[in-house]
Each structure stands twice: as structure tokens, then as C-alpha cells.
Design an enzyme around this catalytic site. Structure first.
Site, PDB file in Angstrom:
ATOM      1  N   ILE A  91      -4.394  23.509  47.245  1.00  0.00           N
ATOM      2  CA  ILE A  91      -3.044  23.593  46.507  1.00  0.00           C
ATOM      3  C   ILE A  91      -1.904  24.489  47.435  1.00  0.00           C
ATOM      4  CG2 ILE A  91      -3.468  25.274  44.833  1.00  0.00           C
ATOM      5  CD1 ILE A  91      -2.169  22.835  42.769  1.00  0.00           C
ATOM      6  N   GLN A 101       2.910  27.964  41.727  1.00  0.00           N
ATOM      7  CA  GLN A 101       3.745  29.154  42.279  1.00  0.00           C
ATOM      8  C   GLN A 101       2.680  30.100  42.404  1.00  0.00           C
ATOM      9  OE1 GLN A 101       5.430  32.221  43.314  1.00  0.00           O
ATOM     10  NE2 GLN A 101       7.044  30.756  42.478  1.00  0.00           N
ATOM     11  N   TYR A 102       2.389  30.665  43.668  1.00  0.00           N
ATOM     12  CA  TYR A 102       1.458  31.371  43.940  1.00  0.00           C
ATOM     13  C   TYR A 102       1.587  32.794  43.483  1.00  0.00           C
ATOM     14  CZ  TYR A 102      -0.459  28.482  47.904  1.00  0.00           C
ATOM     15  OH  TYR A 102      -0.972  27.646  48.596  1.00  0.00           O
ATOM     16  N   ASP A 103       2.705  33.548  43.538  1.00  0.00           N
ATOM     17  CA  ASP A 103       3.060  34.895  42.686  1.00  0.00           C
ATOM     18  C   ASP A 103       4.431  35.087  42.600  1.00  0.00           C
ATOM     19  OD1 ASP A 103       3.160  37.613  42.381  1.00  0.00           O
ATOM     20  OD2 ASP A 103       1.034  37.790  42.972  1.00  0.00           O
TER      21      ASP A 103
END
Length: 486
Positions: free
Chosen positions: A241, A285-287
Site C-alpha cells: 500500500i 498516510q504513512y506518518d
């Protein structure tokens, strides 16, 4: 008002270097000799995997009972490489994948493997890295379908050439990258000496530093963390993803849960944070809080959002400071230490504790009475406001000097980088330009803040004036009241 005093720079340090905190390792940055500047057309992006391994991987997942023709998503080729594409309309927070524990790659998986005993004392990420490399080099690994679709490298700065890294000259990202590379060399040397050489029967195929760097990059960019009981785990398919800056929710899109009421098995559950139309890519959203430098180091991409640009100032109480012990005690009482890092984000105000810490480090001369034990519990409150003109002037001057010094380390000007942005750049050069420009803008912002503060020194109220007011010894016009005995 206190008289101006001098303070040597040896006892007041401002450093632009920012260490990496991922996987809890520190960095020592080696020097790098720069070659000619990188040309715009000489950088190549990561290649996309061929179709056959993707089909083999999907069939492997089908045989494991993880996916089917009715699955909410399929694996497909996208601009990022591989990604998860919706096979039907997907609702917000709808589960799109569930991966059973038997397909997770984590320290527990390593412990249960043939190399479990020899890896038991290693850092978790090192043990998983060795497991990945060993399985990748085996001819009959059950994990081969998954390993074959993993990228050989990404645009992460860890994999940039010396010529490419020259475009990062002067940046904190360069320091972070060189520190990571040096750290990898040290860890690999230890692994060779303690694990690989004494256990060649378990590692029949030679393992190189390049192999080790590959595994490190895979874990840094694909491993999930902040999960129940799992701080480092690779989840095949779920790790395909991709990230989008357009999702700003802080809710995690994934979790670990039980497989059922009467089952002890665990599942990794992946949800879509937003609604997705069939045929579109499912993204997360990763981070929210990583800077562009951290995104570039971990994943090999950046965002164009201004709040991803930041700069870290490192302040230190020097051991040669005559008041070192008192200052350190005060810092520790207030949750800081001998060294303190303050991350300044473009467009944001200074971190709340930065000015008090600066004033503490610069404290001396006639202001040193605030370091006495009598003031120990109240001194931080005094440091949150200007102490004296000399103290405030010193911190303004030192910070401005540090900013100007850092700005002089870049090989391009802000104007030159702005012009480069008007050209269609290859991915790595685009990252370098944006990183340089973002850092310079933050440094200019910090310099501007302290320049403005320096111009307002005569208008500020300092400790002595505040103390006299508290005692009722200052009139409405600011004049000192003298009492005469009758």
C-alpha cells in the site's frame, strides 16, 4: 540593568546536525568528497517489477487463502511501482485486507527458523534482515514469491551515489544519510564477525554489505510498527500500500485483531481511511509528523507541503562551563539534558522550551545568581521570560551566527533552487532541490525571528524590572520608587 558580559563559544554550542532516531540508533557522520554537480538527466528512478513475479506472488497468496477473485483489492502496477487497486467501490474505514500471522515476518518468525538460536542476541531489525537475506539467497525458500516482488532499491538517499549525494551538500539530510550508511557498515562488520563467519553452515551463500543495505532499506520503508505486541513486522501484500499526502487522518489504517471468537490466531487488518472508487488506488498516510528529510531517507519521496520542511537545532551545555553542574541539574528537572534538540518547522513558532534552554545555556555573569539552589524550583519560570539584555543579546547573536554559518554550507542559493523547480526534474534531483530549499527557508525563518528579537531588546522587560514591580518599587511610568524613612 545587568552589565554586558562575554561568553565563549566553547560553552555555547549550536549544531545543525540531526541524528536518526528510527530503530534507536545514533549516527556519526563521515566526511564525503564531492565530485562535479549532478546533471538533471543523469538520475534514474527505481524500476518496476516484471509481470510474471507479480502473478506468481498473487497465486502464492491465493494458495495461502489470503486473496481471491472476490477480494476488495488486487495488486497492480502504478506510478510508485506496485500498489493496491480497488476491484470495487470501497467505503471509508472498510477492511480491504486481512493477513494471517503465519505470513508475518518478524523477530518471532526468525526465532522459530533455522537461524533463530544464533540470532537471539541481535537487535530485532538485524535478525529480521538476516532472515530476509538468507531466504532471498536460497533456491527453495517458501518466501520466494514475496521476495521476488520486493524492490532491489528505492529512491531512499541510502542508495544514492556519491555524485547524487553531492546535491545534498550542506543539508541535514546528507548528515542523516551518511550517518545511516556508517551505522550500517558498523553493524555489518559486527554481524560478520559474530554471526556469519562462525556459522557458515547456516549461511552458505556469501552475504555482502549491499545485501545488508537492501534488507535495511526494505525494513525501513515497509515494516509496520505501533501494533499490539509488534514493533517490527513485514506483512506481505499489505506492505504494497502506498502513501498519499491528501489523507491527513491520524487514525491508524491497520491493526492486529483476533481471527475469530473461537480462534487464537491473529490477523493483520488493513482498512481504507477514505472511500475509494473501483479502479483507483487504495492509499494511506504513512506518518503525519515525519519531515521531508525523514521521508526521503525512509521511503525515497517527499511532500510539497510546507510543514514537512524542518530544521533541527542542537543546543548543548558545555562541560567546560563553570556552572555546568547547576545548569545540567536545572535542565534535567525540566525534562531536558546536557544536549537538547529543537525541531523548527517552516511556518511554525519556536518550540516552547527552546528560548528557556537557550537562556539557561547562556546564563552567567551577574545573572548567575539565578543558578543558586534558592531558585532551583522557580528558575525555569524566570527563564521563560527575558533574563537580562546581555543574556538575550547573546542568544540572538549566537543563533543568527549559527544560521548564517549553516546557510553558507549550501552550494546553491534560494533563488537558484527556485529556478530549478521550474524545470521538470528526475526524482532524486527533485528531492535534493526541495530538501535544500526547505531547509534554507527554515534557517532564514529562524534567523529572522532572532534578528527581530535583537531589534526589540530595548523594549523587552527583564528579570530585574519584573522583580522591582513585584515588590511595588516601580511606578506607573516605569520609574523606580525610593522610600524615605520618617
Amino acid at each position: 540593568m545587568a552589565a554586558l558580559f562575554s561568553l565563549s563559544f566553547s560553552s555555547f554550542l549550536v549544531s545543525p546536525s540531526k541524528p536518526i532516531n528510527h530503530y534507536a540508533f545514533s549516527t556519526n557522520c563521515p566526511s564525503l568528497s564531492f565530485k562535479r554537480p549532478l546533471s538533471i538527466t543523469s538520475i534514474h528512478s527505481a524500476t518496476q517489477p516484471p509481470a510474471v513475479p507479480v502473478q506468481t506472488f498473487w497465486q502464492w497468496l491465493t494458495d495461502q487463502g489470503v486473496v481471491s477473485a472476490r477480494s476488495a483489492v488486487r495488486l497492480g502496477t502504478v506510478s510508485e511501482g506496485l500498489g493496491l487497486i480497488a476491484q470495487r467501490d470501497i467505503g471509508r474505514n472498510e477492511v480491504v485486507l486481512e493477513i494471517p500471522k503465519k505470513l508475518w515476518i518478524n523477530p518471532d518468525k526468525v526465532s522459530a527458523s533455522e537461524i533463530g538460536n544464533v540470532c537471539s542476541g541481535l537487535k530485532p531489525w538485524v535478525s529480521v534482515a538476516l532472515f530476509l537475506i538468507r531466504e532471498k539467497l536460497k533456491d527453495d525458500s517458501t518466501w520466494q514469491p514475496y521476495l521476488d516482488v520486493l524492490p532491489q532499491r528505492t529512491n531512499s538517499t541510502i542508495y544514492w551515489s556519491e555524485e547524487e549525494l553531492a546535491e545534498l551538500q550542506g543539508t541535514q539530510l546528507l548528515s542523516m544519510t551518511l550517518g545511516a550508511k556508517e551505522y550500517l557498515k558498523r553493524e555489518f562488520s559486527k554481524v560478520q564477525e559474530e554471526i556469519l563467519f562462525p556459522n557458515q553452515q547456516l549461511f552458505p551463500s556469501p552475504i555482502s554489505l549491499d545485501d545488508f543495505s537492501w534488507a535495511f532499506g526494505i525494513l525501513r520503508s515497509r515494516a509496520f510498527s505501533r501494533l499490539r505486541g509488534q514493533n517490527l513486522v513485514l506483512i506481505p501484500l499489505a506492505d504494497m500500500i502506498n502513501h498519499t499526502p491528501h489523507i491527513t487522518t491520524e487514525e491508524y489504517a491497520y491493526e492486529i485483531k483476533g481471527a475469530g471468537l473461537f480462534s487464537r490466531d491473529l490477523l493483520f487488518s488493513l482498512r481504507s481511511p477514505v472511500s475509494v472508487k473501483a479502479g483507483n488506488q487504495v492509499l494511506i498516510q504513512y506518518d503525519l509528523y515525519k519531515s521531508n528529510a525523514e521521508l526521503a531517507l525512509d521511503y525515497g519521496f517527499i511532500e510539497k507541503k510546507s510543514d514537512r520542511n524542518s530544521y533541527t537545532l542542537t543546543l548543548q551545555i558545555s562541560e567546560s562551563d563553570p556552572f555546568f553542574g547547576d545548569k545540567l541539574d536545572i535542565a534535567e528537572i525540566n525534562g531536558l539534558g546536557e544536549t537538547a534538540e529543537f525541531n523548527i518547522v517552516l511556518g511554525d513558532s519556536l518550540p516552547p522550551a527552546m528560548l528557556p534552554y537557550l537562556r539557561l545555556v547562556a546564563l552567567g555573569g551577574t545573572d548567575a545568581f539565578l543558578l543558586e539552589a534558592l531558585f532551583r524550583n522557580a528558575v525555569w519560570g524566570h527563564l521563560e521570560l527575558p533574563v537580562s539584555r546581555a543574556n538575550e543579546e547573546l542568544i540572538c547573536r549566537v543563533v543568527q551566527d549559527a544560521c548564517k554559518s549553516a546557510l553558507s554550507g549550501y552550494q546553491t542559493s534560494t533563488e537558484e533552487d527556485e529556478k530549478l523547480k521550474e524545470i521538470e526534474l528526475d526524482p532524486k534531483l527533485e528531492i535534493a532541490v526541495e530538501i535544500r530549499l526547505g531547509e534554507k527557508k527554515v534557517l532564514q525563518q529562524i534567523d529572522g525571528i532572532f534578528n527581530q528579537r535583537e531589534m526589540e531588546l530595548d523594549e523587552l522587560e527583564y528579570y530585574q524590572e519584573r522583580r522591582l514591580k513585584d515588590l511595588g518599587l516601580v511606578g506607573e511610568q516605569g520609574d523606580i520608587i525610593f522610600w524615605e524613612s520618617k
